[in-house]
Design a protein around this motif. Structure first.
Motif, PDB file in Angstrom:
ATOM      1  N   CYS A   1     -23.117  59.362  88.168  1.00  0.00           N
ATOM      2  CA  CYS A   1     -23.083  58.479  87.007  1.00  0.00           C
ATOM      3  C   CYS A   1     -23.107  57.038  87.529  1.00  0.00           C
ATOM      4  O   CYS A   1     -22.295  56.677  88.373  1.00  0.00           O
ATOM      5  CB  CYS A   1     -21.818  58.727  86.198  1.00  0.00           C
ATOM      6  SG  CYS A   1     -21.514  57.447  84.956  1.00  0.00           S
TER       7      CYS A   1
ATOM      8  N   CYS B   1     -18.349  63.197  85.474  1.00  0.00           N
ATOM      9  CA  CYS B   1     -18.307  61.826  84.942  1.00  0.00           C
ATOM     10  C   CYS B   1     -17.016  61.624  84.142  1.00  0.00           C
ATOM     11  O   CYS B   1     -16.646  62.442  83.308  1.00  0.00           O
ATOM     12  CB  CYS B   1     -19.523  61.601  84.046  1.00  0.00           C
ATOM     13  SG  CYS B   1     -19.424  60.101  83.064  1.00  0.00           S
ATOM     14  N   LEU B   2     -16.345  60.514  84.414  1.00  0.00           N
ATOM     15  CA  LEU B   2     -15.068  60.228  83.744  1.00  0.00           C
ATOM     16  C   LEU B   2     -15.223  59.277  82.557  1.00  0.00           C
ATOM     17  O   LEU B   2     -14.240  58.970  81.878  1.00  0.00           O
ATOM     18  CB  LEU B   2     -14.085  59.603  84.746  1.00  0.00           C
ATOM     19  CG  LEU B   2     -13.585  60.500  85.879  1.00  0.00           C
ATOM     20  CD1 LEU B   2     -12.848  59.680  86.927  1.00  0.00           C
ATOM     21  CD2 LEU B   2     -12.672  61.590  85.325  1.00  0.00           C
ATOM     22  N   CYS B   3     -16.449  58.825  82.320  1.00  0.00           N
ATOM     23  CA  CYS B   3     -16.644  57.783  81.294  1.00  0.00           C
ATOM     24  C   CYS B   3     -16.060  58.122  79.923  1.00  0.00           C
ATOM     25  O   CYS B   3     -15.501  57.241  79.271  1.00  0.00           O
ATOM     26  CB  CYS B   3     -18.117  57.417  81.205  1.00  0.00           C
ATOM     27  SG  CYS B   3     -18.677  56.539  82.683  1.00  0.00           S
TER      28      CYS B   3
ATOM     29  N   CYS C   1     -19.358  55.108  86.422  1.00  0.00           N
ATOM     30  CA  CYS C   1     -18.077  55.412  87.089  1.00  0.00           C
ATOM     31  C   CYS C   1     -18.291  55.888  88.523  1.00  0.00           C
ATOM     32  O   CYS C   1     -17.312  56.063  89.256  1.00  0.00           O
ATOM     33  CB  CYS C   1     -17.277  56.432  86.289  1.00  0.00           C
ATOM     34  SG  CYS C   1     -17.968  58.101  86.263  1.00  0.00           S
TER      35      CYS C   1
HETATM   36 ZN   LIG Z   1     -19.401  58.058  84.289  1.00  0.00          ZN
END
Ligand SMILES: [Zn+2]
Length: 197
Positions: A6, A16-18, A9
């Motif tokens: 990603c 992905c932590l978004c 992040c």
């Molecule tokens: Zn992300």
């Protein structure tokens, strides 16, 4: 082929932590100065802090040529978040007090000290620190001592103290997911062996 990441992040696309990263307002402006060796670290928590706060900026480097401009922010008082004898404990803003431009060096202690050494303007800033006794939720790398927090935890705590009763707890959501993911990936046995019960 490297795994796709990603671009925001920097986590692998599959992790992905978004979706967990908040978009928080703060009176305090946060300027994160990150040593290049931290950028690809699996736990790049400075980046999570910068993405989760609207009034924050992350700059990667060793020598920050733009520092005079970055620190010259009318309406803010610049302070370096760094422990030390002359460091003042953070306290809640008084009614007439200007908010802080909180400058946060990111990296191991050695790298953070190096950033201070290479950037005399940084080293010359008045220092502030968190009250002793803060406990990290960061169970992965053995912390050098009590009170050693990851960068995102230190920032969340600093903002909590400065801007109470506003809550900066949501800033820790992606960090907690990251930690849980790392522990799961490591396997419970290995975790117990390395970190004790
Ligand atoms: Zn992300």
């Amino acid at each position: 082929m490297p795994r796709p990441h990603c671009p925001r992040c920097l986590r692998p696309d599959t992790h992905c932590l978004c979706p967990l990263i908040p978009s928080l307002d703060s009176r305090t402006r946060v300027l994160l100065l990150q040593h290049p060796s931290e950028v690809r670290h699996a736990l790049n928590t400075a980046r999570l802090a910068a993405l989760g706060l609207n009034n924050a900026e992350l700059i990667v480097g060793e020598v920050f040529a733009d520092l005079p401009a970055l620190l010259d922010r009318p309406g803010y008082q610049a302070r370096l978040l760094f422990p030390g004898e002359e460091s003042q404990a953070l306290h809640a803003y008084g009614p007439a007090e200007l908010p802080l431009l909180l400058v946060v060096p990111d990296g191991t202690w050695r790298k953070a000290r190096k950033l201070l050494h290479l950037n005399p303007l940084l080293a010359a800033l008045p220092r502030v620190s968190l009250a002793a006794g803060a406990v990290s939720r960061y169970r992965l790398r053995k912390a050098p001592g009590p009170g050693a927090l990851s960068t995102v935890e230190a920032i969340a705590q600093a903002l909590q103290v400065l801007e109470a009763p506003a809550s900066f707890e949501p800033l820790l959501r992606p960090f907690e997911a990251l930690i849980e993911g790392q522990i799961a990936a490591m396997g419970d046995d290995v975790y117990q062996r390395n970190h004790g019960a």
